[in-house]
Design a protein around this motif. Sequence first.
Motif, PDB file in Angstrom:
ATOM      1  N   ALA A 168      -7.763   2.810  -5.895  1.00 52.83           N
ATOM      2  CA  ALA A 168      -7.192   2.099  -4.749  1.00 52.83           C
ATOM      3  C   ALA A 168      -8.265   1.277  -4.033  1.00 52.83           C
ATOM      4  CB  ALA A 168      -6.548   3.093  -3.779  1.00 52.83           C
ATOM      5  N   SER A 217       1.800   7.796   3.605  1.00 52.13           N
ATOM      6  CA  SER A 217       1.315   7.139   2.388  1.00 52.13           C
ATOM      7  C   SER A 217       0.403   5.981   2.782  1.00 52.13           C
ATOM      8  CB  SER A 217       2.470   6.657   1.517  1.00 52.13           C
ATOM      9  OG  SER A 217       3.261   5.715   2.207  1.00 52.13           O
ATOM     10  N   MET A 218       0.702   5.337   3.900  1.00 53.10           N
ATOM     11  CA  MET A 218      -0.211   4.386   4.535  1.00 53.10           C
ATOM     12  C   MET A 218       0.289   4.154   5.948  1.00 53.10           C
ATOM     13  SD  MET A 218      -2.910   2.725   4.834  1.00 53.10           S
ATOM     14  CE  MET A 218      -3.489   3.373   3.288  1.00 53.10           C
ATOM     15  N   ASN A 242       0.376   3.760  -2.959  1.00 54.91           N
ATOM     16  CA  ASN A 242      -0.188   5.054  -2.572  1.00 54.91           C
ATOM     17  C   ASN A 242       0.775   6.201  -2.853  1.00 54.91           C
ATOM     18  OD1 ASN A 242      -2.403   3.624  -1.771  1.00 54.91           O
ATOM     19  ND2 ASN A 242      -2.129   3.965   0.411  1.00 54.91           N
ATOM     20  N   SER A 279       0.828  -1.212   0.000  1.00 55.12           N
ATOM     21  CA  SER A 279       0.000   0.000   0.000  1.00 55.12           C
ATOM     22  C   SER A 279       0.857   1.255   0.000  1.00 55.12           C
ATOM     23  CB  SER A 279      -0.932   0.017   1.209  1.00 55.12           C
ATOM     24  OG  SER A 279      -1.866  -1.024   1.126  1.00 55.12           O
ATOM     25  N   VAL A 329      -1.953   8.965  -2.941  1.00 54.81           N
ATOM     26  CA  VAL A 329      -2.975   8.616  -1.947  1.00 54.81           C
ATOM     27  C   VAL A 329      -2.297   8.532  -0.584  1.00 54.81           C
ATOM     28  CG1 VAL A 329      -4.588   6.802  -1.194  1.00 54.81           C
ATOM     29  CG2 VAL A 329      -4.394   7.382  -3.625  1.00 54.81           C
ATOM     30  N   THR A 330      -2.968   9.057   0.423  1.00 63.28           N
ATOM     31  CA  THR A 330      -2.482   8.943   1.795  1.00 63.28           C
ATOM     32  C   THR A 330      -3.571   8.263   2.614  1.00 63.28           C
ATOM     33  OG1 THR A 330      -3.329  11.154   2.327  1.00 63.28           O
ATOM     34  CG2 THR A 330      -1.024  10.991   1.644  1.00 63.28           C
ATOM     35  N   LEU A 380      -8.593   6.285   3.141  1.00 62.42           N
ATOM     36  CA  LEU A 380      -7.828   6.654   1.956  1.00 62.42           C
ATOM     37  C   LEU A 380      -8.160   8.096   1.618  1.00 62.42           C
ATOM     38  CD1 LEU A 380      -8.673   3.517  -0.215  1.00 62.42           C
ATOM     39  CD2 LEU A 380      -6.540   3.929   1.029  1.00 62.42           C
TER      40      LEU A 380
END
Length: 143
Positions: free
Chosen positions: A62, A92-93, A32, A28, A37-38, A52
């Motif tokens: 995602a 980011s994750m 991401n 992820s 995407v965070t 997300l």
Amino acid sequence: MRLVQLIYCSRVVTGVHGTAITSIVDVSRINNARDGVTGALCFNANFFLQCLEGERGAVNEAYHRILRDPRHEGALLLRYAEVPKRQFGDWSMGYLSSQAMTPELLLQYGSNIRFDPEQLGAEAALDFLLDLKARAIRLREAA
């Protein structure tokens, strides 16, 4: 670019353990970061709760990738909204450990000390993740 925030929960499929979660978080983070995407992921033996954030198309892609993952089932969309800013923009994750889920925190958002994100509404799910993020940061700083 309009930002959206998506929060969902799902049930962990029997047999999924910690090594699978490490893999989920690692993959992820790569995907991401590539897609802008965070977010944050919270997990225990029974449930995933994930947020997300990002551009609508990237978040949708995602989420659809996540829905195809066989390590969980019964995904329930708790929140999908345009937002003025990211709440988890520095991750980011981010992985929010179940260690930060104290009985006091769980009682704030539920009727008992059992983690059950299916019982959360949209705002409560976001508030829970933000409280969990703050606790996780404090735990890291204390270590």
